[in-house]
Design a protein around this motif. Structure first.
Motif, short mmCIF file in Angstrom:
data_model
loop_
_atom_site.label_atom_id
_atom_site.label_comp_id
_atom_site.label_asym_id
_atom_site.label_seq_id
_atom_site.Cartn_x
_atom_site.Cartn_y
_atom_site.Cartn_z
N ARG A 29 -12.07 -5.13 1.14
CA ARG A 29 -10.63 -5.20 1.26
C ARG A 29 -10.09 -3.80 1.52
NH1 ARG A 29 -12.38 -5.74 -3.77
NH2 ARG A 29 -12.69 -7.92 -3.35
N PRO A 30 -8.85 -3.68 1.99
CA PRO A 30 -8.29 -2.35 2.23
C PRO A 30 -8.22 -1.53 0.96
CG PRO A 30 -6.93 -4.08 3.22
CD PRO A 30 -7.93 -4.77 2.35
N ARG A 31 -8.17 -0.23 1.13
CA ARG A 31 -8.12 0.68 -0.03
C ARG A 31 -6.93 0.38 -0.93
NH1 ARG A 31 -7.07 7.24 0.28
NH2 ARG A 31 -6.88 7.57 -1.97
N HIS A 32 -5.80 -0.02 -0.33
CA HIS A 32 -4.59 -0.21 -1.13
C HIS A 32 -4.59 -1.52 -1.90
CE1 HIS A 32 -3.48 -2.18 2.78
NE2 HIS A 32 -3.05 -3.10 1.94
N ALA A 33 -5.57 -2.39 -1.63
CA ALA A 33 -5.56 -3.72 -2.24
C ALA A 33 -6.46 -3.75 -3.47
CB ALA A 33 -6.02 -4.76 -1.23
N ARG A 34 -6.11 -4.62 -4.39
CA ARG A 34 -6.94 -4.86 -5.58
C ARG A 34 -7.19 -6.36 -5.70
NH1 ARG A 34 -4.83 -3.40 -11.54
NH2 ARG A 34 -4.56 -1.36 -10.53
N ALA A 35 -8.43 -6.72 -6.00
CA ALA A 35 -8.76 -8.12 -6.23
C ALA A 35 -8.55 -8.46 -7.70
CB ALA A 35 -10.20 -8.40 -5.84
N PHE A 36 -7.74 -9.47 -7.96
CA PHE A 36 -7.49 -9.94 -9.31
C PHE A 36 -8.27 -11.23 -9.60
CE2 PHE A 36 -4.03 -7.19 -8.24
CZ PHE A 36 -3.70 -6.54 -9.42
N GLY A 37 -9.05 -11.67 -8.62
CA GLY A 37 -9.88 -12.85 -8.75
C GLY A 37 -11.15 -12.65 -7.94
N GLY A 63 0.80 -1.21 0.00
CA GLY A 63 0.00 0.00 0.00
C GLY A 63 0.83 1.26 0.00
N SER A 64 2.08 1.18 -0.45
CA SER A 64 2.98 2.34 -0.44
C SER A 64 3.47 2.70 -1.83
CB SER A 64 4.17 2.05 0.49
OG SER A 64 3.72 1.81 1.81
N GLY A 65 2.71 2.33 -2.84
CA GLY A 65 3.05 2.70 -4.21
C GLY A 65 4.09 1.79 -4.85
N SER A 66 4.51 2.18 -6.03
CA SER A 66 5.40 1.34 -6.84
C SER A 66 6.87 1.64 -6.62
CB SER A 66 5.07 1.53 -8.33
OG SER A 66 5.23 2.89 -8.70
N GLY A 67 7.18 2.53 -5.67
CA GLY A 67 8.56 2.90 -5.46
C GLY A 67 9.37 1.94 -4.62
N GLY A 68 8.72 0.94 -4.05
CA GLY A 68 9.44 -0.07 -3.27
C GLY A 68 10.18 -1.05 -4.18
N ASP A 69 11.04 -1.83 -3.56
CA ASP A 69 11.78 -2.84 -4.33
C ASP A 69 10.90 -4.04 -4.67
OD1 ASP A 69 14.35 -1.47 -4.16
OD2 ASP A 69 14.26 -1.98 -2.03
N ASP A 101 -6.43 -10.93 -0.51
CA ASP A 101 -6.88 -9.74 -1.24
C ASP A 101 -6.71 -9.91 -2.75
OD1 ASP A 101 -7.63 -8.27 1.02
OD2 ASP A 101 -5.60 -7.53 1.33
N ILE A 102 -5.57 -10.45 -3.16
CA ILE A 102 -5.33 -10.68 -4.59
C ILE A 102 -6.43 -11.56 -5.18
CG2 ILE A 102 -3.79 -11.79 -6.26
CD1 ILE A 102 -1.45 -11.07 -4.38
N CYS A 103 -6.78 -12.59 -4.45
CA CYS A 103 -7.73 -13.59 -4.98
C CYS A 103 -9.19 -13.24 -4.71
CB CYS A 103 -7.41 -14.96 -4.38
SG CYS A 103 -5.77 -15.58 -4.83
N GLY A 104 -9.44 -12.13 -4.02
CA GLY A 104 -10.82 -11.72 -3.77
C GLY A 104 -11.58 -12.69 -2.89
#
Length: 276
Positions: free
Chosen positions: A212-220, A190-196, A204-207
């Motif tokens: 889910r939290p604001r920073h998460a996205r469900a891909f399933g 949840g801290s953007g794309s600047g991390g390693d 969360d990924i699988c729904g």
């Protein structure tokens, strides 16, 4: 694959080592997700996820499901309160095949583990179990003062010997600038794309739940499948009950039989109903 011996002196293969992760910091994005069962670990490996993380007590299951993925064992904050508890849990997880351990404790705990040459992941930014100190669940580092305090926390963890950091809900520009300047391998949750490493929980990924939290996205959408399974289970059980009550189950097709001659001989050998 890298050839290693684990802490139990067993020859193993790993996709990455701690040294590899340090060497590629800032050069290539990796992915990390959670895995607390054989199936979750195997799914992550089959999907090409780079790194997995799970509860320390699930190390054996994660290692069985994904023998070659870099695995971080999380030593849960409330379950191991003393330094001895933490150290014992860390050694056990490393013995069972972990490649690093995670702790949300302070620099003194990180230093204790690092002295034993255990690769340690610390936790900075939003630490949900300590959110009361920050006024609730919110991003950490949204003012210049708070961002600078966060930077100082990163420096303290570096000095304590941490190898990586779960950086949770930090404003993306702050995360990007800190990641460029810290030696820690940054796991951005949840801290953007600047991390390693871009990190997201597997559920969360699988729904697996409707929210889910604001920073998460469900891909399933496993939640919908689970709801269908839940409904189907109840429908099937109800249909079974009705079939029994209606005399429709079991049918002849679902019942063992005996030949007429054998049945007649059997009946001759047992008392007539009502006889003593």
């Amino acid at each position: 694959m890298k050839r290693i011996y684990d802490w139990d002196a067993k020859f193993s293969l790993r996709n990455y080592t701690a040294a590899d992760l340090r060497a590629i910091k800032g050069k290539r994005k990796l992915t990390q997700t959670t895995a607390n069962s054989i199936e979750e670990a195997a799914a992550a490996a089959d999907a090409g996820i780079d790194l997995i993380m799970g509860n320390a007590q699930n190390t054996k299951a994660a290692r069985e499901g994904a023998p070659n993925l870099f695995f971080t064992a999380a030593i849960a904050l409330p379950d191991f309160p003393t330094e001895k508890d933490v150290l014992t849990a860390a050694f056990q997880a490393m013995k069972e095949g972990a490649d690093s351990v995670y702790t949300a404790r302070g620099p003194h705990i990180v230093e204790m583990l690092a002295r034993e040459q255990i690769p340690v992941m610390c936790h900075l930014g939003l630490v949900p179990r300590r959110s009361g100190w920050n006024g609730g669940l919110r991003a950490i580092g949204r003012t210049a003062d708070e961002a600078h305090s966060l930077w100082q926390a990163f420096r303290r963890m570096e000095d304590a010997g941490a190898f990586s950091v779960e950086a949770e809900v930090i404003p993306a520009p702050v995360m990007r600038e800190i990641s460029r300047r810290t030696s820690l391998v940054t796991m951005s949750l949840g801290s953007g794309s600047g991390g390693d490493v871009i990190y997201l929980f597997q559920n969360d990924i699988c729904g697996e739940q409707p929210e889910r939290p604001r920073h998460a996205r469900a891909f399933g959408d496993i939640h919908s499948l689970q709801e269908k399974i839940r409904a189907e289970r109840r429908s099937a059980l109800g249909a079974f009950r009705d079939a029994v009550h209606n005399g429709e189950f079991p049918s002849e097709a679902e019942t063992a039989t005996i030949g007429d001659a054998d049945l007649e001989e059997f009946l001759e050998r047992i008392p007539v109903k009502g006889d003593t």
